[in-house]
Motif scaffolding. Structure first.
Motif, PDB file in Angstrom:
ATOM      1  N   PHE A  19      67.460  14.999-101.934  1.00  0.00           N
ATOM      2  CA  PHE A  19      66.694  15.341-100.728  1.00  0.00           C
ATOM      3  C   PHE A  19      67.524  15.606 -99.476  1.00  0.00           C
ATOM      4  O   PHE A  19      67.057  16.257 -98.554  1.00  0.00           O
ATOM      5  N   TYR A  20      68.715  15.065 -99.433  1.00  0.00           N
ATOM      6  CA  TYR A  20      69.515  15.230 -98.213  1.00  0.00           C
ATOM      7  C   TYR A  20      70.930  15.719 -98.522  1.00  0.00           C
ATOM      8  O   TYR A  20      71.912  15.084 -98.138  1.00  0.00           O
ATOM      9  N   PHE A 184      61.997  -0.363 -95.544  1.00  0.00           N
ATOM     10  CA  PHE A 184      62.100   0.512 -96.717  1.00  0.00           C
ATOM     11  C   PHE A 184      62.187  -0.343 -97.982  1.00  0.00           C
ATOM     12  O   PHE A 184      61.247  -0.416 -98.741  1.00  0.00           O
ATOM     13  N   VAL A 197      55.132   0.211 -94.025  1.00  0.00           N
ATOM     14  CA  VAL A 197      54.862   1.184 -92.966  1.00  0.00           C
ATOM     15  C   VAL A 197      54.766   0.495 -91.602  1.00  0.00           C
ATOM     16  O   VAL A 197      55.293   0.990 -90.605  1.00  0.00           O
ATOM     17  N   LYS A 198      54.153  -0.674 -91.593  1.00  0.00           N
ATOM     18  CA  LYS A 198      54.036  -1.395 -90.320  1.00  0.00           C
ATOM     19  C   LYS A 198      55.430  -1.729 -89.779  1.00  0.00           C
ATOM     20  O   LYS A 198      55.707  -1.589 -88.579  1.00  0.00           O
ATOM     21  N   MET A 199      56.301  -2.177 -90.648  1.00  0.00           N
ATOM     22  CA  MET A 199      57.666  -2.502 -90.229  1.00  0.00           C
ATOM     23  C   MET A 199      58.363  -1.249 -89.705  1.00  0.00           C
ATOM     24  O   MET A 199      59.031  -1.283 -88.666  1.00  0.00           O
ATOM     25  N   MET A 202      57.173  -0.145 -86.265  1.00  0.00           N
ATOM     26  CA  MET A 202      57.684  -0.974 -85.173  1.00  0.00           C
ATOM     27  C   MET A 202      59.146  -0.665 -84.873  1.00  0.00           C
ATOM     28  O   MET A 202      59.579  -0.743 -83.724  1.00  0.00           O
ATOM     29  N   MET A 224      65.025   7.970 -94.400  1.00  0.00           N
ATOM     30  CA  MET A 224      63.976   8.740 -95.087  1.00  0.00           C
ATOM     31  C   MET A 224      62.606   8.117 -94.782  1.00  0.00           C
ATOM     32  O   MET A 224      61.625   8.820 -94.512  1.00  0.00           O
ATOM     33  N   HIS A 225      62.581   6.798 -94.818  1.00  0.00           N
ATOM     34  CA  HIS A 225      61.352   6.047 -94.534  1.00  0.00           C
ATOM     35  C   HIS A 225      60.959   6.227 -93.060  1.00  0.00           C
ATOM     36  O   HIS A 225      59.811   6.575 -92.745  1.00  0.00           O
ATOM     37  N   GLU A 227      61.899   8.584 -91.026  1.00  0.00           N
ATOM     38  CA  GLU A 227      61.577   9.994 -90.791  1.00  0.00           C
ATOM     39  C   GLU A 227      60.172  10.318 -91.285  1.00  0.00           C
ATOM     40  O   GLU A 227      59.426  11.075 -90.653  1.00  0.00           O
ATOM     41  N   GLY A 228      59.820   9.708 -92.419  1.00  0.00           N
ATOM     42  CA  GLY A 228      58.479   9.922 -92.963  1.00  0.00           C
ATOM     43  C   GLY A 228      57.407   9.494 -91.966  1.00  0.00           C
ATOM     44  O   GLY A 228      56.362  10.144 -91.828  1.00  0.00           O
ATOM     45  N   ILE A 229      57.691   8.404 -91.264  1.00  0.00           N
ATOM     46  CA  ILE A 229      56.743   7.907 -90.263  1.00  0.00           C
ATOM     47  C   ILE A 229      56.768   8.799 -89.021  1.00  0.00           C
ATOM     48  O   ILE A 229      55.725   9.183 -88.493  1.00  0.00           O
ATOM     49  N   ARG A 231      57.518  11.900 -88.799  1.00  0.00           N
ATOM     50  CA  ARG A 231      56.855  13.191 -89.052  1.00  0.00           C
ATOM     51  C   ARG A 231      55.352  13.024 -89.180  1.00  0.00           C
ATOM     52  O   ARG A 231      54.580  13.829 -88.665  1.00  0.00           O
ATOM     53  N   ARG A 232      54.921  11.952 -89.830  1.00  0.00           N
ATOM     54  CA  ARG A 232      53.485  11.731 -89.961  1.00  0.00           C
ATOM     55  C   ARG A 232      52.849  11.543 -88.584  1.00  0.00           C
ATOM     56  O   ARG A 232      51.764  12.053 -88.309  1.00  0.00           O
TER      57      ARG A 232
ATOM     58  N   ARG B 317      54.383  -9.932 -90.668  1.00  0.00           N
ATOM     59  CA  ARG B 317      53.406  -8.848 -90.704  1.00  0.00           C
ATOM     60  C   ARG B 317      52.389  -8.984 -91.818  1.00  0.00           C
ATOM     61  O   ARG B 317      51.654  -8.054 -92.122  1.00  0.00           O
ATOM     62  N   TRP B 431      53.443   5.831-101.060  1.00  0.00           N
ATOM     63  CA  TRP B 431      54.406   6.271-100.044  1.00  0.00           C
ATOM     64  C   TRP B 431      53.676   7.104 -98.983  1.00  0.00           C
ATOM     65  O   TRP B 431      53.873   6.943 -97.794  1.00  0.00           O
ATOM     66  N   ARG B 435      53.256   7.774 -94.530  1.00  0.00           N
ATOM     67  CA  ARG B 435      54.522   8.476 -94.333  1.00  0.00           C
ATOM     68  C   ARG B 435      54.503   9.844 -94.978  1.00  0.00           C
ATOM     69  O   ARG B 435      53.843  10.048 -95.997  1.00  0.00           O
ATOM     70  N   GLU B 436      55.286  10.751 -94.434  1.00  0.00           N
ATOM     71  CA  GLU B 436      55.514  12.029 -95.099  1.00  0.00           C
ATOM     72  C   GLU B 436      56.645  11.849 -96.117  1.00  0.00           C
ATOM     73  O   GLU B 436      57.538  11.020 -95.924  1.00  0.00           O
ATOM     74  N   PRO B 441      64.952  20.293-100.024  1.00  0.00           N
ATOM     75  CA  PRO B 441      66.010  21.258 -99.721  1.00  0.00           C
ATOM     76  C   PRO B 441      66.093  22.361-100.784  1.00  0.00           C
ATOM     77  O   PRO B 441      65.533  22.201-101.871  1.00  0.00           O
TER      78      PRO B 441
END
Ligand code: SF4
Lengths: 251, 459
Positions: A19-20, A184, A197-199, A202, A224-225, A227-229, A231-232, B317, B431, B435-436, B441
């Motif tokens: 992915f990267y 993550f 996601v909550k972590m 924050m 990645m985690h 960034e996912g948040i 972007r969402r 949490r 996931w 999240r996205e 790539p």
């Protein structure tokens, strides 16, 4: 040993590979710029951590062996991931400890650690005029001890900060919680999605409110985690792996 | 979704409350940092405490006998209980022998573990928890959500309402000083009426037969001084060898627990008061079996300071109740599988393995490594749900083989790129809940390297 005589094997973790790729390219270029002889063994796959952290370390043995096969010929193995490096050093103890296995475990380094401890570099003469928040990935911080974690009572240090601080124009922002986990945690992100996601939210919030433009880390998995948040939630922040910053426009 | 993850989801559905809980616990962690930071030799102290406990665990049988002998010489009656049932019955027998009706108890996780309150209530005996937090949750008929701060999940307004109902305080008044004063008046009465006082034990000194109890409210002392009979309950792991070792632990305990330099009261009980009777009940309840698990015996060093809970980003949490076990949080997640490996396996996965718990622990329990070890054992004993073992086998095959890895990677990237969003972000893709997925790539690094990396051909 002169730098050019050191044989370096580049390990690119599976999720970076898939992915990267730009993070792999940045790591390779950076090491090459420093005059090192770097090779990427083509048959590498993964360090096996996703399996082992799920409890299936026995099922990961084949993956471990593949790693050893690919990397035992090198003087050092360098990787842009604290977490994978930690896994090789800490958890390859279940393999029979042959000379090869011992050599690979001892000589596998996370990128920043390699630059600071082995090459003795702390100024890469780069320019990076941005406000940067450093996310201290747990396995790098607490496992590889790339810095002093906030729980311990000791002299503070951070190899990552040391490398970034010298960049021309950079502003490293202060965080309210300097080294809290992003949530993550590998398969934790899948099994415990809500807490994860909550972590992450924050963490993003901490960087955002303290004025970061870019969040960087030694581990792309955390990024990645995050960034996912980002972007969402359509936030303006960006993430960049530390290799990408360290490889950016030289002075 | 089941177990911890499901309960955490429920907890997090009230976002505001979740944030409040996180902040309250983080504040305790910060206080701990300041307190620990004021002791220059903090890390050496931790090491020393860990070593002392190591020695204790290696010689526990001898220390226990030494302790028992010293206690008997002090005029204390020592009882042993193999499990929770025997423990409860022993307490009941002592109560009956003294024809007692009213019991006051100061906080003890051991009695919680053995379900003592419930057991005695069924026998028609009144047991009043005298620690403020404990009393609050006792009024609410709830278990503690934290081992040091049992009512940390409640806001003060909720306590105000509860006291209005139970103690007839003014409606709407939730001023902490006012509520504490009301509780004090209420508890005073209970102390004065009590026939027997029960306490937990923080440390049991082998050489002197003394038990040491650390509290902030002085409620253990109030109980013990007022009632003619005192009972101290301890797990076998509470032993420390010498009085001089105690300072190592008291310096660590309060700083780790609440950020205080020392607990307000550190009470030493050595012998019965004139005219009174003193019992010590020593409980095993699975501990010696636990001691035999060499990979896991480290967790018996725990001094129940709660620091690992306050620092744990998952505990903060998801709340104490999400763990569904008497001791929640990181330490609870490595204790629970000792007895209930199958039923509590989800707890070993309620962690990102960030390692913060191991770093705060004053006795250096390697909590996150223990979690990792439990996961392996659970998997080896085939205690995972079938679907999980099956998918892990497949992942194992893919990651172990270069060809399969390259192929699957390509297929996954192709799918992510070409499948419609609603298929990718389906319900099972946890996931994607918040999240996205990463953007896909053009090519993998390996493909890039093949083209551009001047890979020297090697066999
Ligand atoms: S495991 Fe360590 S940090 Fe956690 S409660 Fe026990 S002593 Fe405290």
């Amino acid at each position: 040993m002169a730098r050019k005589n050191i044989q370096i094997g580049l390990f690119i973790p599976c999720y970076i590979d898939q992915f990267y790729p730009q993070v792999g390219v940045a790591t390779l270029e950076l090491l090459q710029k420093l005059g090192l002889d770097v090779r990427y063994p083509m048959k590498q796959t993964c360090c096996g951590q996703p399996l082992a952290n799920s409890g299936a370390e026995k099922k990961a043995i084949k993956t471990y062996q593949n790693f050893i096969r690919n990397f035992s010929e090198f003087d050092y193995v360098v990787s842009p991931s604290g977490s994978c490096v930690y896994h090789v050093r800490e958890h390859y103890n279940i393999l029979e400890q042959t000379e090869e296995v011992k050599k690979v475990r001892q000589n596998t380094y996370e990128l920043c650690e390699f630059l600071v401890d082995i090459l003795g570099i702390d100024d890469l003469k780069i320019r990076f005029p941005h406000k940067v928040g450093i996310h201290q990935s747990c396995h790098g911080l607490r496992g590889l001890k790339l810095g002093k974690s906030s729980e311990l009572v000791a002299e503070s240090y951070s190899k990552v900060h040391r490398l970034l601080e010298k960049a021309d124009g950079i502003e490293i922002i202060r965080l309210d919680r300097e080294d809290e986990c992003c949530g993550f945690g590998g398969t934790f992100s899948i099994f415990e999605p809500d807490v994860s996601v909550k972590m992450g939210k924050m963490r993003v919030h901490d960087h955002e409110t303290n004025g970061a433009e870019i969040i960087t880390a030694t581990d792309m998995s955390c990024l990645m985690h995050l960034e996912g948040i980002i972007r969402r939630e359509k936030k303006a922040l960006k993430v960049m792996h530390i290799a990408e910053i360290l490889n950016s426009n030289s002075l | 979704m089941k177990g911890h993850a499901a309960k955490a989801r429920q907890f997090l559905s009230d976002n505001e409350r979740a944030d409040w809980q996180d902040k309250a616990l983080w504040a305790v962690r910060q206080k701990r940092d300041v307190a620990a930071g004021s002791v220059r030799e903090w890390e050496q102290l931790r090491e020393q405490a860990s070593q002392i406990k190591e020695n204790v665990l290696s010689n526990l049988d001898n220390y226990l006998l030494q302790f028992e002998q010293a206690a008997i010489q002090n005029g204390v009656q020592v009882c042993w209980a193999e499990d929770d049932r025997q423990f409860n019955e022993t307490i009941l027998r002592i109560i009956r022998d003294h024809q007692a009706q009213k019991i006051v108890k100061s906080k003890s996780m051991l009695t919680e573990e053995c379900g003592l309150n419930h057991f005695l209530e069924k026998e028609g005996i009144e047991v009043v928890d005298t620690d403020l937090g404990e009393r609050i949750i006792q009024f609410r008929n709830e278990p503690p959500s934290h081992i040091v701060l049992p009512a940390i999940h409640l806001k003060r307004e909720e306590v105000g309402e509860l006291f209005h109902e139970k103690l007839h305080t003014e409606k709407g008044n939730s001023d902490p000083t006012y509520l504490t004063a009301a509780a004090r008046v209420h508890l005073r009465e209970k102390f004065l009426e009590a026939d027997i006082a029960i306490t937990g034990v923080n440390f049991a000194v082998a050489e002197s037969g003394t038990v040491v109890v650390c509290t902030n409210e002085g409620n253990a002392d109030m109980g013990v001084h007022a009632a003619p009979v005192q009972i101290h309950c301890m797990g076998i792991e509470k032993i420390i060898p010498r009085t001089e070792d105690l300072g190592v632990f008291t310096r660590l305990l309060a700083r780790s627990a609440t950020g205080q330099a020392v607990t307000t009261y550190t009470s030493h009980y050595r012998k019965p008061k004139p005219g009174g009777q003193m019992y010590i009940v020593i409980v095993d309840n699975g501990r010696s079996e636990h001691l035999g698990l060499s990979a896991h015996r480290n967790s018996l060093k725990c001094i129940r300071c709660g620091a690992c809970m306050n620092t744990c980003p998952v505990y903060r949490r998801s709340g104490g109740y999400s763990y569904g076990s008497v001791i929640p949080g990181p330490i609870g997640s490595i204790l629970a599988p000792v007895k209930q490996m199958k039923d509590k396996q989800d707890l070993t996965f309620a962690s990102s393995l960030c390692g913060s718990c191991s770093n705060v622990c004053p006795v250096k329990v390697d909590i996150h490594s223990q979690l990792y070890k439990w996961r392996q054992e659970i998997s080896e004993k085939n205690l995972f749900p079938k679907a999980k073992s099956y998918s892990l086998s497949i992942v194992g095959k893919v990651l172990g083989s270069n060809g399969m890895y390259n192929f699957s990677g390509k297929a996954a990237r192709w799918a992510l790129k070409n499948m419609p969003r609603r298929l990718i972000y389906n319900k099972l893709n946890t996931w994607g809940w918040g999240r996205e997925l990463p953007e896909v790539p053009e090519m993998s690094f390996k493909e890039w390297y093949k083209k551009n990396g001047n890979e020297r051909k090697r066999q």
